[in-house]
Design a protein around this motif. Structure first.
Motif, PDB file in Angstrom:
ATOM      1  N   LYS A   1      54.071  31.816 -47.641  1.00  0.00           N
ATOM      2  CA  LYS A   1      54.357  30.446 -46.629  1.00  0.00           C
ATOM      3  C   LYS A   1      55.674  30.513 -46.102  1.00  0.00           C
ATOM      4  CE  LYS A   1      50.651  27.882 -48.731  1.00  0.00           C
ATOM      5  NZ  LYS A   1      50.413  27.749 -50.059  1.00  0.00           N
ATOM      6  N   LEU A   2      56.582  31.021 -47.099  1.00  0.00           N
ATOM      7  CA  LEU A   2      58.155  31.453 -46.812  1.00  0.00           C
ATOM      8  C   LEU A   2      58.400  32.113 -45.546  1.00  0.00           C
ATOM      9  CD1 LEU A   2      59.771  30.979 -50.217  1.00  0.00           C
ATOM     10  CD2 LEU A   2      59.704  29.185 -48.641  1.00  0.00           C
ATOM     11  N   ILE A   3      57.717  33.176 -45.769  1.00  0.00           N
ATOM     12  CA  ILE A   3      57.921  34.315 -44.631  1.00  0.00           C
ATOM     13  C   ILE A   3      57.530  33.819 -43.184  1.00  0.00           C
ATOM     14  CG2 ILE A   3      56.949  36.559 -44.000  1.00  0.00           C
ATOM     15  CD1 ILE A   3      57.016  37.592 -46.715  1.00  0.00           C
ATOM     16  N   HIS A   4      56.341  32.973 -43.365  1.00  0.00           N
ATOM     17  CA  HIS A   4      55.916  32.610 -42.081  1.00  0.00           C
ATOM     18  C   HIS A   4      56.712  31.131 -41.707  1.00  0.00           C
ATOM     19  CE1 HIS A   4      52.648  35.130 -41.540  1.00  0.00           C
ATOM     20  NE2 HIS A   4      52.151  35.010 -42.715  1.00  0.00           N
ATOM     21  N   LEU A   5      57.745  30.751 -42.252  1.00  0.00           N
ATOM     22  CA  LEU A   5      58.594  29.718 -42.125  1.00  0.00           C
ATOM     23  C   LEU A   5      59.849  30.136 -41.238  1.00  0.00           C
ATOM     24  CD1 LEU A   5      58.355  27.093 -44.610  1.00  0.00           C
ATOM     25  CD2 LEU A   5      57.893  26.804 -42.457  1.00  0.00           C
TER      26      LEU A   5
ATOM     27  N   PHE B   1      58.400  42.142 -40.508  1.00  0.00           N
ATOM     28  CA  PHE B   1      57.470  43.152 -40.155  1.00  0.00           C
ATOM     29  C   PHE B   1      57.113  44.306 -41.267  1.00  0.00           C
ATOM     30  CE2 PHE B   1      61.392  44.665 -38.326  1.00  0.00           C
ATOM     31  CZ  PHE B   1      61.351  46.034 -38.499  1.00  0.00           C
ATOM     32  N   VAL B   2      56.096  44.826 -41.398  1.00  0.00           N
ATOM     33  CA  VAL B   2      55.822  45.983 -42.294  1.00  0.00           C
ATOM     34  C   VAL B   2      55.253  47.030 -41.560  1.00  0.00           C
ATOM     35  CG1 VAL B   2      54.625  46.896 -44.378  1.00  0.00           C
ATOM     36  CG2 VAL B   2      55.553  44.324 -44.301  1.00  0.00           C
TER      37      VAL B   2
ATOM     38  N   VAL C   1      53.184  41.373 -39.411  1.00  0.00           N
ATOM     39  CA  VAL C   1      54.109  40.791 -38.742  1.00  0.00           C
ATOM     40  C   VAL C   1      54.005  39.318 -39.178  1.00  0.00           C
ATOM     41  CG1 VAL C   1      54.639  42.389 -37.062  1.00  0.00           C
ATOM     42  CG2 VAL C   1      52.981  40.409 -36.590  1.00  0.00           C
ATOM     43  N   SER C   2      55.150  38.503 -39.359  1.00  0.00           N
ATOM     44  CA  SER C   2      55.123  37.183 -39.407  1.00  0.00           C
ATOM     45  C   SER C   2      54.684  36.239 -38.168  1.00  0.00           C
ATOM     46  CB  SER C   2      56.373  36.784 -40.145  1.00  0.00           C
ATOM     47  OG  SER C   2      57.567  36.970 -39.077  1.00  0.00           O
TER      48      SER C   2
ATOM     49  N   TYR D   1      53.056  38.091 -28.607  1.00  0.00           N
ATOM     50  CA  TYR D   1      51.792  38.411 -29.099  1.00  0.00           C
ATOM     51  C   TYR D   1      51.693  37.545 -30.498  1.00  0.00           C
ATOM     52  CZ  TYR D   1      52.042  42.676 -26.391  1.00  0.00           C
ATOM     53  OH  TYR D   1      52.283  43.604 -25.366  1.00  0.00           O
ATOM     54  N   ARG D   2      50.243  37.112 -30.779  1.00  0.00           N
ATOM     55  CA  ARG D   2      49.913  36.753 -32.021  1.00  0.00           C
ATOM     56  C   ARG D   2      49.843  37.909 -33.119  1.00  0.00           C
ATOM     57  NH1 ARG D   2      46.347  35.071 -28.684  1.00  0.00           N
ATOM     58  NH2 ARG D   2      44.544  36.050 -30.245  1.00  0.00           N
ATOM     59  N   PRO D   3      50.513  37.504 -34.444  1.00  0.00           N
ATOM     60  CA  PRO D   3      50.317  38.593 -35.410  1.00  0.00           C
ATOM     61  C   PRO D   3      48.963  39.438 -35.493  1.00  0.00           C
ATOM     62  CG  PRO D   3      51.174  36.513 -36.273  1.00  0.00           C
ATOM     63  CD  PRO D   3      50.716  36.315 -34.870  1.00  0.00           C
ATOM     64  N   GLU D   4      47.915  38.961 -35.304  1.00  0.00           N
ATOM     65  CA  GLU D   4      46.620  39.609 -35.488  1.00  0.00           C
ATOM     66  C   GLU D   4      46.447  40.550 -34.085  1.00  0.00           C
ATOM     67  OE1 GLU D   4      45.613  35.456 -33.877  1.00  0.00           O
ATOM     68  OE2 GLU D   4      46.853  36.321 -35.600  1.00  0.00           O
ATOM     69  N   GLU D   5      47.260  40.177 -32.847  1.00  0.00           N
ATOM     70  CA  GLU D   5      47.204  41.190 -31.817  1.00  0.00           C
ATOM     71  C   GLU D   5      47.947  42.417 -31.972  1.00  0.00           C
ATOM     72  OE1 GLU D   5      47.338  39.127 -27.783  1.00  0.00           O
ATOM     73  OE2 GLU D   5      48.240  37.950 -29.053  1.00  0.00           O
ATOM     74  N   LEU D   6      48.762  42.382 -32.888  1.00  0.00           N
ATOM     75  CA  LEU D   6      49.651  43.597 -33.168  1.00  0.00           C
ATOM     76  C   LEU D   6      49.200  44.416 -34.482  1.00  0.00           C
ATOM     77  CD1 LEU D   6      53.402  41.865 -32.464  1.00  0.00           C
ATOM     78  CD2 LEU D   6      52.120  43.422 -30.976  1.00  0.00           C
ATOM     79  N   THR D   7      48.845  43.678 -35.318  1.00  0.00           N
ATOM     80  CA  THR D   7      48.370  44.399 -36.556  1.00  0.00           C
ATOM     81  C   THR D   7      47.409  45.435 -36.172  1.00  0.00           C
ATOM     82  OG1 THR D   7      48.487  42.294 -37.903  1.00  0.00           O
ATOM     83  CG2 THR D   7      47.449  44.113 -38.776  1.00  0.00           C
TER      84      THR D   7
END
Length: 174
Positions: free
Chosen positions: A11-15, A21-22, A32-33, A42-48
Motif C-alpha cells: 500500500k505504501l509503494i502505491h502511495l 519498478f521491478v 510498476v507502482s 500507462y496503467r501498471p497492468e499495461e506495462l507488466t
C-alpha cells in the motif's frame, strides 16, 4: 499496538509520488507502482510483462543500456537521467535510481519526472548566453566562443580573423 508492516508495504509503494519498478534479467517489467500512470500514461497492468526499453527515447538507448549493465553487475546507479516516450507520444525526462537484487533476481528502481526541471535548465542555459528580448547572442557567449577560437588557432598554429563592426545608435534600433 502492533502494526503489520509486511501487509502495509504494498500500500505504501502505491502511495508514492515517484514510480517504483521491478525489471527482470530480460528487461521485462515485473512490477510498476500506480504512479507510473501519471508518469507514462500507462496503467501498471499495461506495462507488466513488456520490455522496458520499448518505452525509452531512442536517443537515450545506448546510455541506458550501459546503465542497465552497470546495475546488473552490482553497481547501483542513483542519479541517472534519460527520457521515455509517454503513451500519448510525449517525452518525459526522468531521474532514476536502481540497484540489482540477487534475492529477487531483478533490478529495483525508482523514477521521478524531471521534465519541468530539465526545461528550466535549458531555458537558463539559453538565457545565460542570449539577449532575452532579441534572442541574439550576448557578450558572454561571444567571449566564450572567442576564447575557444583563440585556443584552437594556437593549438593548430593557424590564424584567426575578427571583424569588429561599430554601428551608431544600435541601442535605439535594438
Amino acid at each position: 499496538m502492533h502494526v503489520d508492516l509486511q501487509a502495509l508495504y504494498p500500500k505504501l509503494i502505491h502511495l508514492m509520488l515517484d514510480t517504483v519498478f521491478v525489471v527482470d534479467r530480460d528487461n521485462q517489467i515485473a512490477f510498476v507502482s500506480d504512479a507510473c500512470e501519471t508518469l507514462l500514461g500507462y496503467r501498471p497492468e499495461e506495462l507488466t510483462g513488456t520490455v522496458i526499453t520499448d518505452y525509452m527515447h531512442p536517443e537515450d538507448l545506448a546510455a541506458t543500456r550501459a546503465s542497465i549493465i552497470r546495475v546488473m553487475n552490482g553497481q547501483p546507479h542513483v542519479d541517472f537521467r534519460n527520457r521515455y516516450i509517454r503513451k500519448d507520444g510525449g517525452v518525459v525526462h526522468i531521474l532514476g535510481a536502481a540497484f540489482w537484487s540477487e534475492d529477487v533476481g531483478a533490478r529495483i528502481g525508482v523514477a521521478r519526472d524531471i521534465t519541468a526541471l530539465t526545461q528550466a535548465e535549458t531555458e537558463l542555459r539559453f538565457l545565460a548566453h542570449h539577449d532575452p528580448l532579441t534572442a541574439l547572442t550576448n557578450r558572454s557567449l561571444f567571449s566564450d566562443r572567442l576564447d575557444s577560437a583563440l585556443h584552437r588557432a594556437r593549438r593548430h598554429s593557424s590564424s584567426l580573423a575578427l571583424l569588429f563592426l561599430d554601428l551608431n545608435d544600435i541601442k535605439g534600433i535594438n
